[in-house]
Write a protein that holds these residues in place. Sequence first.
Motif, PDB file in Angstrom:
ATOM      1  N   GLY A  62       0.804  -1.213   0.000  1.00  0.00           N
ATOM      2  CA  GLY A  62       0.000   0.000   0.000  1.00  0.00           C
ATOM      3  C   GLY A  62       0.837   1.264   0.000  1.00  0.00           C
ATOM      4  O   GLY A  62       0.430   2.297  -0.551  1.00  0.00           O
ATOM      5  N   SER A  63       2.006   1.208   0.618  1.00  0.00           N
ATOM      6  CA  SER A  63       2.861   2.398   0.648  1.00  0.00           C
ATOM      7  C   SER A  63       3.292   2.813  -0.751  1.00  0.00           C
ATOM      8  O   SER A  63       3.578   3.981  -1.016  1.00  0.00           O
ATOM      9  CB  SER A  63       4.099   2.138   1.522  1.00  0.00           C
ATOM     10  N   ALA A  64       3.334   1.843  -1.681  1.00  0.00           N
ATOM     11  CA  ALA A  64       3.736   2.138  -3.055  1.00  0.00           C
ATOM     12  C   ALA A  64       2.560   2.576  -3.918  1.00  0.00           C
ATOM     13  O   ALA A  64       2.771   3.010  -5.061  1.00  0.00           O
ATOM     14  CB  ALA A  64       4.402   0.911  -3.676  1.00  0.00           C
ATOM     15  N   GLY A  65       1.330   2.454  -3.383  1.00  0.00           N
ATOM     16  CA  GLY A  65       0.192   2.979  -4.130  1.00  0.00           C
ATOM     17  C   GLY A  65      -0.982   2.058  -4.338  1.00  0.00           C
ATOM     18  O   GLY A  65      -2.007   2.466  -4.880  1.00  0.00           O
ATOM     19  N   ALA A  66      -0.891   0.796  -3.922  1.00  0.00           N
ATOM     20  CA  ALA A  66      -2.014  -0.130  -4.101  1.00  0.00           C
ATOM     21  C   ALA A  66      -3.021   0.043  -2.974  1.00  0.00           C
ATOM     22  O   ALA A  66      -2.653   0.241  -1.816  1.00  0.00           O
ATOM     23  CB  ALA A  66      -1.518  -1.570  -4.137  1.00  0.00           C
ATOM     24  N   SER A  67      -4.308  -0.044  -3.305  1.00  0.00           N
ATOM     25  CA  SER A  67      -5.332   0.055  -2.274  1.00  0.00           C
ATOM     26  C   SER A  67      -5.713  -1.317  -1.738  1.00  0.00           C
ATOM     27  O   SER A  67      -6.208  -1.446  -0.617  1.00  0.00           O
ATOM     28  CB  SER A  67      -6.573   0.749  -2.835  1.00  0.00           C
ATOM     29  N   LYS A  68      -5.474  -2.349  -2.554  1.00  0.00           N
ATOM     30  CA  LYS A  68      -5.854  -3.703  -2.151  1.00  0.00           C
ATOM     31  C   LYS A  68      -4.893  -4.713  -2.750  1.00  0.00           C
ATOM     32  O   LYS A  68      -4.364  -4.506  -3.847  1.00  0.00           O
ATOM     33  CB  LYS A  68      -7.291  -4.009  -2.604  1.00  0.00           C
ATOM     34  N   VAL A  69      -4.660  -5.807  -2.012  1.00  0.00           N
ATOM     35  CA  VAL A  69      -3.844  -6.908  -2.515  1.00  0.00           C
ATOM     36  C   VAL A  69      -4.683  -8.180  -2.480  1.00  0.00           C
ATOM     37  O   VAL A  69      -5.218  -8.549  -1.432  1.00  0.00           O
ATOM     38  CB  VAL A  69      -2.564  -7.121  -1.670  1.00  0.00           C
ATOM     39  N   ILE A  70      -4.807  -8.818  -3.615  1.00  0.00           N
ATOM     40  CA  ILE A  70      -5.483 -10.108  -3.678  1.00  0.00           C
ATOM     41  C   ILE A  70      -4.417 -11.192  -3.576  1.00  0.00           C
ATOM     42  O   ILE A  70      -3.505 -11.268  -4.398  1.00  0.00           O
ATOM     43  CB  ILE A  70      -6.288 -10.254  -4.983  1.00  0.00           C
TER      44      ILE A  70
END
Length: 322
Positions: free
Chosen positions: A54-62
Amino acid sequence: MSVLVYIEHAEGSVKKTSLEAVSYGKALSDKLSFGEVVAVALGSISADELGKVGSAGASKVIHVNDNKLNEGIIQAHADAVAQVYNQVGAGTLVLAKSSLGDAVAARLAVKLNAALVSNVVELPDNTSGYKVKRSIYTGKAFAETVVTADHKILAVKKNAVDLKTDGTAAQVEEVTLSIADANFATKITSTDKATGEVLLPEADIVVSGGRGMKGPENWGMIEDLAKELGAATGCSKPVSDIGWRPHHEHVGQTGVKVAPTLYVAVGISGAIQHLAGVNSSKYIVVINKDPEAPFFKAADYGIVGDAFEILPKLTEAVKAQK
């Protein structure tokens, strides 16, 4: 329409190149007003580590937490990513250019009927169509590729984009996929990995030596500097050919191609084959007693002098800064 980013990880940590891909995906989404940036990770890795994406810009990880995906079997990874791509309604897949990424991306291009652009170095230009700038000829030139397909796969070159670090922790969602047994038909019987604290393909700093080191007994100076810098060690082709260093440390067009932030070349003249393997480095420092060494023409910084005098002093200077 969301942006999906394929995440690679090793030894329990997300690879830096994948974090760069996430940052690229976030910048792409912001520029083209796409939806959220979703990352997909396959195999065993902790939720806490994935949350850092998330720190790199993703809001969610599947997270497809299936042990059978740990070995990196290409067909299985491509199948899993394609399923997630369709589930999240993505229009663009972003990933890091790597040996695994290249193979997975090629199969995904067929599965998703998508256009694939590799070695991407900038965000697309959408002022008139959709043009992507990429590196070609081992970094000697750039090309602009016009993409007309609805679905796009962009493989981002290492160190080509700035790594975003100010995002918040991503939500991690574990999912179970049905992956056909046929995708696991390939069996990996053994894996030979290069040894060392830092491996060349992943290294952010590389210290390489050439025949100017005069013999394998002097390699301790290269290793000492590399240790202080947290770097991987490499060598020129002649050095590996005569057996001073193992072949997996050979950096160059016919060896390992690297793209670190910093490349330090010690006692290497700079033959074109070697330059072809390192010219994607962000900064190149050359140490050579021959002021006419070709490598100086490619260097950002150069030191003309005896490596046996310079290396110990440089190592001590790095220690002092630490």
